[in-house]
Motif scaffolding. Structure first.
Motif, mmCIF file in Angstrom:
data_model
loop_
_atom_site.group_PDB
_atom_site.id
_atom_site.type_symbol
_atom_site.label_atom_id
_atom_site.label_comp_id
_atom_site.label_asym_id
_atom_site.label_seq_id
_atom_site.Cartn_x
_atom_site.Cartn_y
_atom_site.Cartn_z
ATOM 1 N N PHE A 1 3.070 58.985 68.400
ATOM 2 C CA PHE A 1 2.060 60.043 68.376
ATOM 3 C C PHE A 1 2.149 60.821 67.074
ATOM 4 O O PHE A 1 3.259 61.148 66.621
ATOM 5 C CB PHE A 1 2.293 60.969 69.570
ATOM 6 C CG PHE A 1 1.424 62.184 69.611
ATOM 7 C CD1 PHE A 1 1.945 63.434 69.306
ATOM 8 C CD2 PHE A 1 0.095 62.097 69.982
ATOM 9 C CE1 PHE A 1 1.153 64.563 69.370
ATOM 10 C CE2 PHE A 1 -0.708 63.225 70.051
ATOM 11 C CZ PHE A 1 -0.172 64.461 69.744
ATOM 12 N N VAL A 2 1.009 61.116 66.482
ATOM 13 C CA VAL A 2 0.964 61.929 65.267
ATOM 14 C C VAL A 2 0.404 63.314 65.580
ATOM 15 O O VAL A 2 1.031 64.327 65.295
ATOM 16 C CB VAL A 2 0.108 61.243 64.185
ATOM 17 C CG1 VAL A 2 -0.021 62.137 62.955
ATOM 18 C CG2 VAL A 2 0.682 59.883 63.817
ATOM 19 N N THR A 3 -0.787 63.342 66.162
ATOM 20 C CA THR A 3 -1.428 64.614 66.484
ATOM 21 C C THR A 3 -2.537 64.388 67.481
ATOM 22 O O THR A 3 -3.100 63.296 67.557
ATOM 23 C CB THR A 3 -1.987 65.289 65.216
ATOM 24 O OG1 THR A 3 -2.629 66.526 65.565
ATOM 25 C CG2 THR A 3 -3.004 64.398 64.518
ATOM 26 N N GLY A 4 -2.854 65.417 68.245
ATOM 27 C CA GLY A 4 -3.943 65.316 69.209
ATOM 28 C C GLY A 4 -4.554 66.675 69.462
ATOM 29 O O GLY A 4 -3.907 67.717 69.290
ATOM 30 N N ARG A 5 -5.817 66.652 69.852
ATOM 31 C CA ARG A 5 -6.538 67.892 70.195
ATOM 32 C C ARG A 5 -7.230 67.692 71.525
ATOM 33 O O ARG A 5 -7.895 66.677 71.749
ATOM 34 C CB ARG A 5 -7.537 68.254 69.111
ATOM 35 C CG ARG A 5 -8.396 69.478 69.441
ATOM 36 C CD ARG A 5 -9.116 70.000 68.230
ATOM 37 N NE ARG A 5 -8.193 70.633 67.299
ATOM 38 C CZ ARG A 5 -8.570 71.159 66.140
ATOM 39 N NH1 ARG A 5 -9.825 71.112 65.770
ATOM 40 N NH2 ARG A 5 -7.687 71.709 65.352
ATOM 41 N N SER A 6 -7.100 68.672 72.392
ATOM 42 C CA SER A 6 -7.725 68.596 73.710
ATOM 43 C C SER A 6 -9.246 68.572 73.591
ATOM 44 O O SER A 6 -9.807 69.011 72.581
ATOM 45 C CB SER A 6 -7.287 69.779 74.563
ATOM 46 O OG SER A 6 -7.701 71.000 73.966
#
Length: 124
Positions: A47-52
């Protein structure tokens, strides 16, 4: 059904920057949490980054915090990954992923849709 197409990868020197884009098909893009993962040769996808989907929550891996930024333009059905201060250890295939009404966290199993990936190579 959502189709994701990444672009923007390439070869860059250490310390440089790249911006990845992920264009999504479909008319409900705004209802999807979006994330970026990466996979280096011989390593597991991480995982690098995520946004809801609501935009209220954004998550970053410790290894990229302060250097990478995720953003999205719902009008263009596109999510971006701005990568600054790149390091050789950032070299990997980068994938975007979508999760309907998701939280944008780091569990790859939560994401139903994946792009084909774009190669990022950082030279020392």
């Amino acid at each position: 059904q959502v189709q994701l197409v990444e672009s923007g990868g390439g070869l860059v020197q250490a310390g440089g920057s790249l911006r990845l884009s992920c264009a999504a098909s479909g008319r409900t893009f705004s209802s999807y949490a979006m994330a970026w993962f990466r996979q280096a040769p011989g390593k597991e996808r991480e995982f690098v980054t995520g946004r809801s989907w609501s935009g209220e929550n954004t998550y970053y891996a410790n290894s990229v915090k302060g250097r990478f930024t995720i953003s999205r333009d719902n009008a263009k059905n596109t999510v971006y990954l701005q990568m600054n201060s790149l390091k050789p250890e950032d070299t990997a295939v980068y994938y975007c992923a979508a999760d309907y009404r998701g939280r944008g966290t780091g569990n790859p199993g939560a994401y139903s849709y994946w792009g084909q990936g774009t190669q990022v190579t950082v030279s020392s």
